[in-house]
Structure formats: structure tokens, C-alpha cells
Design an enzyme around this catalytic site. Structure first.
Site, PDB file in Angstrom:
ATOM      1  CE  LYS A   1      -4.106   1.987   2.059  1.00  0.00           C
ATOM      2  NZ  LYS A   1      -3.709   3.377   2.112  1.00  0.00           N
TER       3      LYS A   1
ATOM      4  CE  LYS B   1      -2.753   2.472   6.888  1.00  0.00           C
ATOM      5  NZ  LYS B   1      -3.643   3.585   7.062  1.00  0.00           N
TER       6      LYS B   1
HETATM    7  S1  IVH Z   1      -6.749  -0.569  -4.202  1.00  0.00           S
HETATM    8  C1  IVH Z   1     -10.887  -1.259  -5.105  1.00  0.00           C
HETATM    9  N1  IVH Z   1      -4.170  -0.848  -3.909  1.00  0.00           N
HETATM   10  O1  IVH Z   1      -5.079   3.618  -0.803  1.00  0.00           O
HETATM   11  C2  IVH Z   1      -9.576  -0.995  -4.516  1.00  0.00           C
HETATM   12  N2  IVH Z   1      -5.135   1.186  -3.208  1.00  0.00           N
HETATM   13  O2  IVH Z   1      -7.178   3.477   1.218  1.00  0.00           O
HETATM   14  C3  IVH Z   1      -9.225   0.425  -4.325  1.00  0.00           C
HETATM   15  N3  IVH Z   1      -3.505   2.797  -2.335  1.00  0.00           N
HETATM   16  O3  IVH Z   1      -7.380   5.511  -2.586  1.00  0.00           O
HETATM   17  C4  IVH Z   1      -7.839   0.749  -3.988  1.00  0.00           C
HETATM   18  N4  IVH Z   1      -1.719   1.539  -2.610  1.00  0.00           N
HETATM   19  O4  IVH Z   1      -4.954   5.695  -3.329  1.00  0.00           O
HETATM   20  C5  IVH Z   1      -5.230  -0.041  -3.724  1.00  0.00           C
HETATM   21  N5  IVH Z   1      -1.906  -1.258  -3.751  1.00  0.00           N
HETATM   22  C6  IVH Z   1      -2.943  -0.449  -3.577  1.00  0.00           C
HETATM   23  C7  IVH Z   1      -2.790   0.837  -3.042  1.00  0.00           C
HETATM   24  C8  IVH Z   1      -3.922   1.628  -2.857  1.00  0.00           C
HETATM   25  C9  IVH Z   1      -2.174   2.714  -2.210  1.00  0.00           C
HETATM   26  C10 IVH Z   1      -4.335   3.953  -1.921  1.00  0.00           C
HETATM   27  C11 IVH Z   1      -5.289   4.395  -2.973  1.00  0.00           C
HETATM   28  C12 IVH Z   1      -6.658   4.369  -2.316  1.00  0.00           C
HETATM   29  C13 IVH Z   1      -6.329   4.269  -0.869  1.00  0.00           C
HETATM   30  C14 IVH Z   1      -7.369   3.468  -0.147  1.00  0.00           C
END
Ligand code: IVH
Length: 655
Positions: free
Chosen positions: A116, A310
Site C-alpha cells: 500500500k 496497515k
Molecule cells: S486498491 C478497489 N491498492 O489507498 C480498490 N489502493 O485506502 C481500491 N492505495 O485511494 C484501492 N496503494 O490511493 C489499492 N496497492 C494499492 C494501493 C492503494 C495505495 C491507496 C489508494 C486508495 C487508498 C485506499
């Protein structure tokens, strides 16, 4: 002859393709196969051709990354499909519960795990294979149209080999090293600092002047798609397809079966978090079977098929207890915050930098304040925010000191820095020696802060030159020094000899002259930098008046010491200025692979100083492949082509 007349449209197409291939290796694969000089040369030829043939400019020409100024803000733009956020979990308990919930919906799914990233989310729309829109996340339904800025990001392809309309989603990040660099520049210019790489990325993405965005070296990491017509059954295959279109892969990813495997990959990512170039704030777990994802669907807010596991936060709230002053090697006074000890991801933080007194004033930081502190990677923790609304009136203002805390000399304000003017100040001498031995200088193992302070206190080392008068006998008299430790230190001092020349210049600690400027001086002037005139020095790209004056002043005062140090240390003069002495590698083409004891750049510099050419890819023309740990496909290719291979150790023996 004019360059334009010698390039036809086929050559132009080939040149654009070549530039894009080089940029892909550099920005996406992190494995350059050319020099900056080659790139710049070809780029300018392409630019000239385009100026003369404006109607045939290709959409994927790198010149199209230079954007315009937007005068009245960004337009709102709807996403083709909604951008979701994620539910968070924080521990194995949370993971267990999320898995139980997910297995109730489908008992036989597997999971795709990836980092993430901590940055700003971005949606890219490609139509007919061309990037037509870049949109911020906004409220998930409508964002802001920032296409011009997005085009400046080198890890985002302007065209892709996928002709159907597709939305590619990902995170825009700033690497930790770049963040430190930007803040250092902002500090020198008296500008407010970015609190963390996430804010820096988000702020840079929304600049009205896209040349500012371009200067920030943003990086795009894809994590999914929105609207698409891809027929993959597995998310992992879909993502491999996206990477194959020219996007950057995550530093770590895995398809996992259940609790134990997820926990294992989470622990690996968490363990390695500091070593990644970008900030991660967790690991995302996604159901890998796309049909199952569709079945599971969404709650009002988040997908049921994905979750963010997290990592412990790298930003924590604590209390500022006191301010102490540090005197650097240039006499600059740095205020250091003493904070209520706080555990930040396994490290107890008690001190944090406050940069300078302007920064204290700008943030109105007071002793007793509740503050946010950031610790990431191996850089010094910093205070990024003051929670002024939590004040109870007992906080005390921080006054600018008037005298040096070490030698009591009067302090003078020099632009943004408050400085001790006494060249003989003990703190300046000790810090100059610490700097001399530090990683970007002579990298002397075992000569850290504590040892330097001890050597100084005991009167053994009062200047850089004294380091090379140390003997086993003298060291053995010191507390804590047994034969082995003393001998190790002497060996390290010996090993620091014959370093690359820029390291030697950098180690002198000349004000305003850091690693980059030292490299320029070493390359441009070699050993003659001490005799270069101001006019000649400012002619070097990247070196300004102030830096040049600093060099001249330093040489004026320290010429004898520089000469004596150079005689003792015998650093290697760059090849441009001196024909390299005969050695096995002179004139040979070498490829490096795997993890080595020093960075790839350092090893490259060293080999180039010996007259070798270091290339990015193995071919029949390669003379040697030098490998470190975990050597991969380049090693296999070298074996196949019958190219001689040497381990790093063997290379060192041959030098
Ligand atoms: S998936 C349907 N994958 O985290 C899935 N998000 O808390 C939607 N983010 O707005 C998101 N790394 O900007 C996804 N590997 C990752 C990510 C990621 C960072 C951010 C993204 C999203 C937020 C959600």
C-alpha cells in the site's frame, strides 16, 4: 552540416522509440542502459526535427512531456467508473476476522498481496492506446483534470500497446531520497517544508505550472484498473499485463493462499519497508479471482474483496520537552528537539531535527507543545506539525541563541543559517572529522560519532591529518580499545585510501559543496580543481557563484592541508583528466549485476576511474560481468554468451 537535414521521418520514429526504450529502462525498470549524455544528444536532435516538422510530432515523443501553464485552476472531471477506498485492518486479529468474512462469501479464493503506497491516487485514461486524461481521485466519482502534469511523470507511458479504452489506477509517490532533497532545497531558500512525502507528492501533482511538477521526479505505481475489457480470470495476471504495457512493478508482490502465507508476506514487506525507495503504509490484500470479486461486490464505502493491512504509523504525536543546539562542521547551529520518548515502528525516538530557527518561527513551535513527528527510513526523525489547538498556555517560546553553546563565540545570521564564526570551535572540528568519515565521503567503517569524540577528547586527533598519525600503540591506550578494535580502525583508515576523487573533495566539507558538486568538480577539473578560477568553476552546469566562492575561499585557507591529505590518501583521478594506469579493466566493457558491498554507482565510478566502460546490458562485446549477491538474468546471459564473470571479491583482488 545541420542535424535536421540528416534525419528523415523513419529515423525520427526510430529515435523516439530509442529514447522511450532508454527512459523505460531508467524510470520503470531502474536499470539504465545508456548515459545521460547519449539521451540528451538524441533528445535534442528529435526536438530539432519536430520544430521543423510540427505536423508529424509523435504522441509518444518524450518532448510531449513538457506541459503548459494552467492559469485558472483545474477542471472537474468524472471518472469512467468509481474510485473506491479500502477498509483498514491493523493486526492478525483483524486479518483473521476479515478472512472469515471473505471465506463466508467464497470459501476457495486466493489473495493477491501488494504494497500500500503512501502517496496520491491517480486515474489514467487511455483511448486508442494514447494517454488522454489524468484525473485525481477527488471524491471517488469526480476528480480534477491534471493531464498536463501527469504527462511530465516519466514512469507513465504516453502511449501503450492496448487500443481499447482503459482506466489505469495507481499511486503517485515521491521517493524518500527525493523528498529529502526537495526539503533541503526549500530550507536553503527559506521556503516552508513539506511535512512528508505524501504531501509533497499530492502538492506537486496539483501545481498549476507543470514545469514544477516535472522538476519533482514523481513516480507512478499502478495498483488496478477501472473501466477495462480485459478477459483475465485472475487479478495477478491482469496486473502482469498492466506492468507489461510499460508500468512499474511493485517492489514486492505475491499470490497467497490463506492466513499463514498472508502473514508471512506482510512481515517481509514490513521488515523491508525502510529499504524501499517509496513510503509504504501497509499491504493491500485483494481476492485474486476476478469472478469472485464481482460476486462479492461493495458495501456503500469499500470493496468486500480487498482490505488494507496497515503497518504501524511512522508519524506519531508526542510532546516537545526541550531544545538543544548542535554546532555543525560549517558552524551552522541546528536546533534539535528533545521529545517525550515515543516508539515509532519499533524504534524509540527521543530527538528530532527542527532544521533552523526560521522553521521554528514559521511553525511557531514552543517547548511544551504537542507535535507530530515523522520517522521513516534511516533519516533523522523530524517534527512536521504543531498541534496548536492543544495548547494550555504553559508553552514557552523558543528564543534564538546569541552565543555558540560550545565555544561561547558570538553567533551571526547568514541568510537562513545561524552560525558560529570561530574556525577553532571544538564542535566544528569534531563534526568535520565525523563528516570526513561518513558514508558519502570516505566511508570509513568504525569511525563513527562516538569514536571521533573520544579521539578528540583524548587529544589524539585534533585535525583530519591527525587521523593518519594514529598507531596501534596510541589506540590501545584508549578506553574500550582492544587489539582487534584498534586494528580494525587502522585497516578502515587504510582502506579509505585510493577512493574515487569526488569522495575526496566531498570529504573536505567545503560549504555548499556536496556530493553532486564534488562529482562535477572532480569530473571537470580532476586534481586541478584547487587552481580553477571562479570563471571556470561557474561555467560548470549546476555550480553557482556562491558555491564557486566557497571553493576559492576554502582552497585559500586550506591549500596546504588539502595537498597533504591528497598525498596521504592518494585518491584516484577521474579518467578524463588522466590516462588510467595499466590494469586489467582498462579499455574493457563491463556489466554489473546483483547486490554489491557498495552502490552500483560507486562501483561504476571506481571502474570508470580505471578506464573501463560500464554498460547496462550483457552482449557478446561485454568483456566482464561482475556480480554481487542475488545475481539474476544478466548472469545467466553472460554464462550463455561465454562472457567472463567475476565476483565482486575477485574484482577487488584484481584491482
Ligand atoms: S486498491 C478497489 N491498492 O489507498 C480498490 N489502493 O485506502 C481500491 N492505495 O485511494 C484501492 N496503494 O490511493 C489499492 N496497492 C494499492 C494501493 C492503494 C495505495 C491507496 C489508494 C486508495 C487508498 C485506499
Amino acid at each position: 552540416m545541420n542535424t535536421i537535414s540528416i534525419m528523415n521521418s523513419i529515423e525520427y520514429n526510430n529515435a523516439v522509440e530509442q529514447l522511450n526504450l532508454w527512459a523505460y529502462h531508467y524510470y520503470v525498470l531502474d536499470d539504465p542502459i545508456n548515459t545521460d549524455e547519449e539521451y540528451d544528444k538524441l533528445y535534442h536532435i528529435v526536438l530539432e526535427y519536430e520544430e521543423n516538422n510540427p505536423d508529424s510530432v509523435l504522441k509518444n515523443s518524450p518532448t510531449q512531456r513538457v506541459g503548459d501553464n494552467i492559469s485558472d485552476g483545474f477542471m472537474k472531471e468524472p471518472h469512467l467508473s468509481r474510485m473506491w477506498s479500502l477498509e483498514d485492518i491493523f493486526d492478525t486479529d483483524g486479518l483473521q476476522k476479515w478472512l472469515e468474512k471473505t471465506y463466508r462469501l467464497n470459501g476457495s479464493v486466493t489473495f493477491y498481496c501488494e504494497p500500500k503506497y503512501d502517496g496520491a491516487s491517480l486515474n489514467l485514461v487511455y483511448k486508442d492506446g494514447v494517454l488522454i486524461k489524468g484525473i485525481t481521485r477527488g471524491d471517488g466519482t469526480i476528480g480534477e483534470l491534471i493531464t498536463q502534469n501527469v504527462k511530465t511523470i516519466n514512469s507513465i507511458p504516453l502511449t501503450i500497446e492496448h487500443k481499447e479504452t482503459i482506466e489505469i489506477r495507481g499511486e503517485v509517490v515521491i521517493f524518500k531520497s527525493e523528498f529529502e532533497k526537495i526539503n533541503k532545497e526549500r530550507l536553503a531558500q527559506g521556503q516552508a517544508l513539506f511535512a512528508n512525502p505524501r504531501n509533497a507528492a499530492a502538492g506537486s501533482l496539483r501545481q498549476l505550472d507543470s514545469s514544477i511538477t516535472a522538476s519533482r521526479n514523481l513516480v507512478f505505481l499502478p495498483y488496478g484498473v477501472g473501466v477495462d475489457n480485459l478477459a483475465f480470470k485472475l487479478l495477478s495476471d491482469k496486473m502482469e499485463y498492466i506492468y507489461s504495457l510499460g508500468f512499474k512493478k511493485p517492489p514486492q508482490r505475491a499470490v497467497t493462499k490463506g492466513f499463514d502465507e498472508i502473514k508471512e508476506i506482510y512481515e517481509i514487506m514490513h521488515r523491508d519497508r525502510d529499504s524501499y525507495e517509496m513510503m509504504l503504509d501497509g499491504m493491500v490484500i485483494k481476492v485474486n479471482e476476478i469472478a469472485a470479486q464481482i460476486d462479492m461486490g461493495y458495501t456503500v464505502k469499500v470493496p468486500r474483496f480487498a482490505v488494507a493491512y496497515k503497518f504501524p504509523a511512522v508519524e506519531k504525536i508526542t510532546t516537545l520537552k526541550d531544545i538543544v543546539l548542535q554546532v555543525g562542521r560549517t558552524g551552522a547551529i541546528t536546533p534539535v528537539a528533545i521529545v517525550e520518548p515515543t516508539d515509532i515502528d519499533g524504534v524509540v525516538v527521543e530527538r528530532a531535527t527542527l532544521h533552523n530557527f526560521d522553521e521554528i518561527e514559521r511553525k511557531d513551535i514552543r517547548v511544551g507543545d504537542r507535535v507530530i513527528i515523522l520517522r521513516s527510513g534511516d533519516v533523522i526523525p523530524k517534527i512536521t506539525k504543531v498541534l496548536t489547538h492543544e495548547r494550555d498556555g504553559n508553552e514557552t517560546k523558543i528564543e534564538k541563541p546569541r552565543y555558540c553553546p560550545v565555544c561561547k563565540h558570538e553567533l551571526l545570521q547568514e541568510e537562513v543559517l545561524l552560525k558560529c564564526q570561530n574556525l577553532e570551535c571544538d564542535a566544528r572540528i569534531v563534526n568535520a572529522i565525523i563528516y570526513f568519515a561518513s558514508k558519502p565521503c570516505l566511508n570509513i567503517d568504525g569511525l563513527g560519532i562516538k569514536i571521533v569524540e573520544q579521539l578528540f577528547r583524548e587529544g589524539l586527533v585534533k585535525s583530519l591529518l591527525d587521523l593518519y598519525d594514529l598507531t596501534l600503540e596510541k589506540l590501545l591506550k584508549l578506553e574500550g580499545f582492544k587489539e582487534k578494535k584498534a586494528q580494525n580502525l587502522l585497516n578502515s583508515l587504510e582502506n579509505a585510501k585510493r577512493s574515487e576523487y569526488w569522495r575526496f573533495i566531498n570529504s573536505l566539507g567545503i560549504e555548499h559543496i556536496g556530493e553532486v558538486a564534488s562529482k562535477i568538480l572532480a569530473k571537470e577539473f580532476g586534481f586541478c580543481w584547487v587552481d580553477a578560477t571562479k570563471e571556470k568553476i561557474v561555467e560548470c552546469e549546476g555550480i553557482g557563484e556562491e558555491m564557486a566562492e566557497s571553493v576559492l575561499e576554502f582552497v585559500r585557507v586550506n591549500r596546504k592541508t588539502i595537498e597533504r591529505l591528497q598525498t596521504i590518501l592518494q585518491p584516484l583521478e577521474p579518467v578524463k583528466h588522466k590516462e588510467a594506469v595499466e590494469n586489467l579493466f582498462k579499455g574493457k566493457t563491463i556489466v554489473l549485476t546483483g547486490t554489491m558491498s557498495k552502490s552500483r554507482g560507486d562501483i561504476k565510478d571506481m571502474l570508470e576511474a580505471l578506464g573501463a566502460k560500464v554498460s547496462g546490458s550483457v552482449s557478446k562485446r561485454t568483456d566482464y560481468l561482475i556480480y554481487g549477491e542475488d545475481a539474476g538474468s544478466k548472469y545467466d546471459k553472460a554464462e550463455k554468451l561465454g562472457v567472463k564473470t567475476l565476483s565482486e571479491k575477485e574484482m577487488r583482488e584484481k584491482i
